[in-house]
Design an enzyme around this catalytic site. Structure first.
Site, PDB file in Angstrom:
ATOM      1  N   CYS A 170       0.863  -1.172   0.000  1.00 46.14           N
ATOM      2  CA  CYS A 170       0.000   0.000   0.000  1.00 46.14           C
ATOM      3  C   CYS A 170       0.907   1.232   0.000  1.00 46.14           C
ATOM      4  O   CYS A 170       1.678   1.423   0.937  1.00 46.14           O
ATOM      5  CB  CYS A 170      -0.907  -0.019   1.230  1.00 46.14           C
ATOM      6  SG  CYS A 170      -2.033   1.371   1.252  1.00 46.14           S
ATOM      7  N   CYS A 203      -3.460   7.110  -4.775  1.00 43.98           N
ATOM      8  CA  CYS A 203      -3.109   5.689  -4.693  1.00 43.98           C
ATOM      9  C   CYS A 203      -1.643   5.454  -5.108  1.00 43.98           C
ATOM     10  O   CYS A 203      -1.295   5.572  -6.293  1.00 43.98           O
ATOM     11  CB  CYS A 203      -4.043   4.847  -5.556  1.00 43.98           C
ATOM     12  SG  CYS A 203      -3.862   3.074  -5.203  1.00 43.98           S
TER      13      CYS A 203
HETATM   14  O1  PYC Z   1      -1.885   3.898  -1.892  1.00 46.59           O
HETATM   15  O2  PYC Z   1      -1.347   1.957  -2.734  1.00 46.59           O
HETATM   16  C1  PYC Z   1      -2.126   2.697  -2.179  1.00 46.59           C
HETATM   17  C2  PYC Z   1      -3.440   2.166  -1.778  1.00 46.59           C
HETATM   18  C3  PYC Z   1      -3.944   0.917  -2.016  1.00 46.59           C
HETATM   19  C4  PYC Z   1      -5.217   0.872  -1.438  1.00 46.59           C
HETATM   20  C5  PYC Z   1      -5.456   2.092  -0.857  1.00 46.59           C
HETATM   21  N1  PYC Z   1      -4.356   2.864  -1.068  1.00 46.59           N
END
Ligand code: PYC
Length: 334
Positions: free
Chosen positions: A110, A260
């Site tokens: 993550c 993300c």
């Molecule tokens: O930032 O990789 C990320 C992530 C995955 C799920 C929520 N955030």
């Protein structure tokens, strides 16, 4: 004062005595990275034993799902929250090991969570400004901490597995996208008719949730057979400094408030594969809430190594309590 944690045995997350009450105490530090929350468990988690982080992640999944639910599901958590259990690293060069999990299970990696863990380690005074390493189930992630709130992670090697894959999404029609790895499996779609605005998140969630099911139904997976459990839509940015805006559906149906980290890594891998972004050139990825990650990549032995920078802020220091007689002592049923 937090009670010492009794060693756990058996296959569930046991309770232990605290005076004359039966209560489980879990000490956590909450933060958000560009709007997306991370809850780091610093005390009171299960003992996962030795072995690689991948093995310990498997043990967490198979034996301690009660613990995961207690920490991140309602009534102590929520669907958006990503948990990170701090564990001793197998690699002594690492500052810590972290196993990430969410409302439906364990995660491979993550990105926003790794930035949150780095900021939390600094809050705990376990690291100072400088370069450090974090061990995760999918590899070691180096990171630079600036001494305040900003963290850059150098993610695991990322790559595009398949280009321009067609899938039929019930109620929406045919969609084409790329399958890429950025620490998790993503389906990345730029060609769609949706408006990437907060006002539209219910529809975006429905569209991407059906897309995920359609991919699974069609047997489309990652190169290792892994489920594509993150869907990423791209569109024009709202900020004049950003290159792109995204909406990211997470495995438990929540959408990522940050751009993300693993999704931005998967995007860099696709841009690299298409020769649309050169190594070292900065890509600014805007999230659906308007927050930004700055990202770039370098090539090592031909592999795309993404670097993702964002800010994390501590939001709470807390002790979660689970009383034995509480019907929701172990969170919501999974
Ligand atoms: O930032 O990789 C990320 C992530 C995955 C799920 C929520 N955030």
């Amino acid at each position: 004062m937090i009670a010492a944690v009794a060693p756990l045995s058996g296959t569930s997350f046991d309770f232990f005595a605290d005076g004359d009450r039966l209560v489980r105490k879990i000490r956590v530090i909450d933060s958000h990275t560009e709007g997306e929350p991370t809850r780091v468990v610093v005390e009171g988690g299960p003992d996962l034993g030795d072995g690689s982080l991948a093995e310990r992640r498997m043990r967490l999944q198979e034996k301690f799902d009660d613990f995961r639910r207690t920490v991140v599901t309602e009534p102590r958590g929520n669907d958006v929250l990503v948990g990170a259990l701090l564990v001793p690293p197998a690699d002594p060069e690492c500052a810590a090991g972290a196993i990430f999990f969410n409302n439906v299970g364990v995660l491979n990696m993550c990105g926003h969570g790794a930035i949150g863990v780095a900021r939390t380690l600094a809050h705990l005074k376990r690291i100072k400004a400088g370069t450090h390493r974090l061990e995760t189930p999918v590899g070691v992630v180096a990171f630079d901490y600036d001494g305040a709130h900003r963290v850059s992670i150098e993610n695991v090697p990322s790559y595009r597995h398949r280009k321009d894959v067609a899938v039929d999404v019930p109620g929406y029609g045919p969609v084409r996208g790329d399958v890429a790895w950025g620490g998790n499996w993503f389906f990345l779609v730029g060609d769609h008719r949706e408006s990437l605005t907060l006002r539209n998140v219910d529809r975006l969630t429905d569209f991407t949730w059906k897309m995920r099911a359609a991919l699974e139904g069609a047997g489309i997976t990652g190169s290792d057979g892994g489920v594509i459990d993150h869907i990423e839509l791209f569109g024009p940015p709202h900020s004049p400094v950003a290159h792109s805006r995204n909406f990211v559906l997470c495995p438990g149906k929540a959408y990522d408030r940050s751009p993300c980290g693993t999704g931005t890594s998967a995007k860099l891998a696709c841009l690299h594969a298409d020769r649309k972004l050169q190594p070292g050139v900065v890509w600014k990825q805007e999230s659906i809430v308007g927050s930004l990650f700055e990202a770039s990549y370098r090539l090592v032995d031909g592999q795309c190594i993404p670097r993702v920078t964002g800010s994390a802020y501590i939001t709470a220091e807390a002790t979660l309590l689970s009383h034995r007689d509480d019907p929701f002592a172990k969170g919501f049923p999974g």
